[in-house]
Motif scaffolding. Structure first.
Motif, mmCIF file in Angstrom:
data_model
loop_
_atom_site.group_PDB
_atom_site.id
_atom_site.type_symbol
_atom_site.label_atom_id
_atom_site.label_comp_id
_atom_site.label_asym_id
_atom_site.label_seq_id
_atom_site.Cartn_x
_atom_site.Cartn_y
_atom_site.Cartn_z
ATOM 1 N N TYR A 129 0.849 -1.188 0.000
ATOM 2 C CA TYR A 129 0.000 0.000 0.000
ATOM 3 C C TYR A 129 0.881 1.232 0.000
ATOM 4 C CZ TYR A 129 -3.743 -3.218 1.074
ATOM 5 O OH TYR A 129 -4.643 -4.245 1.000
ATOM 6 N N ILE A 130 0.536 2.169 -0.851
ATOM 7 C CA ILE A 130 1.300 3.416 -0.959
ATOM 8 C C ILE A 130 0.410 4.568 -0.527
ATOM 9 C CG2 ILE A 130 2.511 4.972 -2.529
ATOM 10 C CD1 ILE A 130 2.858 2.489 -4.386
ATOM 11 N N GLU A 131 0.885 5.327 0.442
ATOM 12 C CA GLU A 131 0.186 6.543 0.857
ATOM 13 C C GLU A 131 0.852 7.715 0.127
ATOM 14 O OE1 GLU A 131 -1.136 6.768 5.121
ATOM 15 O OE2 GLU A 131 0.463 5.262 5.294
ATOM 16 N N THR A 132 0.311 8.045 -1.031
ATOM 17 C CA THR A 132 0.955 9.055 -1.867
ATOM 18 C C THR A 132 1.052 10.422 -1.192
ATOM 19 O OG1 THR A 132 -1.146 9.502 -2.987
ATOM 20 C CG2 THR A 132 0.352 7.936 -4.040
ATOM 21 N N GLU A 133 0.103 10.726 -0.304
ATOM 22 C CA GLU A 133 0.168 12.026 0.370
ATOM 23 C C GLU A 133 1.383 12.149 1.286
ATOM 24 O OE1 GLU A 133 -2.195 9.304 2.973
ATOM 25 O OE2 GLU A 133 -2.330 9.823 0.867
ATOM 26 N N LYS A 134 1.977 11.019 1.688
ATOM 27 C CA LYS A 134 3.172 11.043 2.534
ATOM 28 C C LYS A 134 4.471 11.031 1.713
ATOM 29 C CE LYS A 134 1.287 8.768 6.630
ATOM 30 N NZ LYS A 134 1.453 7.599 7.527
ATOM 31 N N PHE A 135 4.362 10.795 0.410
ATOM 32 C CA PHE A 135 5.536 10.782 -0.468
ATOM 33 C C PHE A 135 5.840 12.215 -0.880
ATOM 34 C CE2 PHE A 135 7.654 10.505 -4.579
ATOM 35 C CZ PHE A 135 8.644 9.566 -4.308
ATOM 36 N N ASN A 136 6.974 12.741 -0.417
ATOM 37 C CA ASN A 136 7.280 14.163 -0.625
ATOM 38 C C ASN A 136 8.575 14.420 -1.382
ATOM 39 O OD1 ASN A 136 4.968 15.099 0.809
ATOM 40 N ND2 ASN A 136 6.000 14.552 2.702
ATOM 41 N N LYS A 137 9.082 13.426 -2.076
ATOM 42 C CA LYS A 137 10.322 13.641 -2.827
ATOM 43 C C LYS A 137 10.042 14.502 -4.053
ATOM 44 C CE LYS A 137 12.697 9.459 -1.424
ATOM 45 N NZ LYS A 137 13.404 8.256 -1.865
ATOM 46 N N VAL A 138 10.982 15.381 -4.332
ATOM 47 C CA VAL A 138 10.878 16.211 -5.530
ATOM 48 C C VAL A 138 11.580 15.507 -6.687
ATOM 49 C CG1 VAL A 138 10.616 18.400 -4.298
ATOM 50 C CG2 VAL A 138 12.896 17.529 -4.820
ATOM 51 N N GLU A 139 11.270 15.933 -7.894
ATOM 52 C CA GLU A 139 11.716 15.223 -9.090
ATOM 53 C C GLU A 139 13.229 15.008 -9.147
ATOM 54 O OE1 GLU A 139 10.845 15.227 -13.870
ATOM 55 O OE2 GLU A 139 10.260 16.960 -12.684
ATOM 56 N N ASP A 140 14.018 16.003 -8.776
ATOM 57 C CA ASP A 140 15.474 15.850 -8.878
ATOM 58 C C ASP A 140 16.075 15.003 -7.750
ATOM 59 O OD1 ASP A 140 14.959 17.832 -7.016
ATOM 60 O OD2 ASP A 140 16.739 19.013 -7.536
ATOM 61 N N LYS A 141 15.268 14.531 -6.798
ATOM 62 C CA LYS A 141 15.743 13.679 -5.701
ATOM 63 C C LYS A 141 15.303 12.221 -5.859
ATOM 64 C CE LYS A 141 17.633 17.067 -3.467
ATOM 65 N NZ LYS A 141 19.063 17.220 -3.422
ATOM 66 N N LEU A 142 14.686 11.878 -6.980
ATOM 67 C CA LEU A 142 14.238 10.503 -7.212
ATOM 68 C C LEU A 142 15.441 9.636 -7.528
ATOM 69 C CD1 LEU A 142 11.155 11.290 -9.457
ATOM 70 C CD2 LEU A 142 11.222 11.019 -6.969
ATOM 71 N N ILE A 143 15.590 8.532 -6.801
ATOM 72 C CA ILE A 143 16.755 7.668 -6.968
ATOM 73 C C ILE A 143 16.365 6.321 -7.559
ATOM 74 C CG2 ILE A 143 18.631 6.494 -5.767
ATOM 75 C CD1 ILE A 143 18.480 8.818 -3.697
ATOM 76 N N THR A 144 15.441 5.643 -6.925
ATOM 77 C CA THR A 144 15.071 4.289 -7.347
ATOM 78 C C THR A 144 13.923 4.325 -8.355
ATOM 79 O OG1 THR A 144 13.409 3.973 -5.620
ATOM 80 C CG2 THR A 144 15.696 3.420 -5.047
ATOM 81 N N ASN A 145 13.722 3.197 -9.024
ATOM 82 C CA ASN A 145 12.575 3.082 -9.926
ATOM 83 C C ASN A 145 11.269 3.218 -9.153
ATOM 84 O OD1 ASN A 145 14.024 2.816 -12.288
ATOM 85 N ND2 ASN A 145 14.103 0.597 -12.168
ATOM 86 N N LEU A 146 11.236 2.698 -7.917
ATOM 87 C CA LEU A 146 10.045 2.844 -7.084
ATOM 88 C C LEU A 146 9.763 4.318 -6.819
ATOM 89 C CD1 LEU A 146 7.754 1.569 -5.458
ATOM 90 C CD2 LEU A 146 9.318 1.475 -3.506
#
Length: 61
Positions: free
Chosen positions: A29-46
């Motif tokens: 389960y993914i709680e998207t409202e808690k995911f706060n990474k910005v585009e230039d900080k994305l590391i993994t495919n997930l």
């Protein structure tokens, strides 16, 4: 999965002895409202998939 990722939950059904009922069935389960990474900080495919899902309206339109 990093322990600091409080937006992603792995769930298995367990019996009264705390044993998995079926080791082959796991839900995430993914709680998207808690995911706060910005585009230039994305590391993994997930990270990239969750960012895409969360920002689908912005990305596709």
């Amino acid at each position: 999965m990093d322990d600091g990722e409080d937006y992603l939950h792995e769930v298995q059904f367990k019996n009264q002895r705390n044993n998995a009922v079926n080791d082959n069935i796991t839900s995430f389960y993914i709680e998207t409202e808690k995911f706060n990474k910005v585009e230039d900080k994305l590391i993994t495919n997930l990270d990239k998939w969750i960012y895409f899902i969360k920002n689908l309206e912005i990305v596709c339109f």
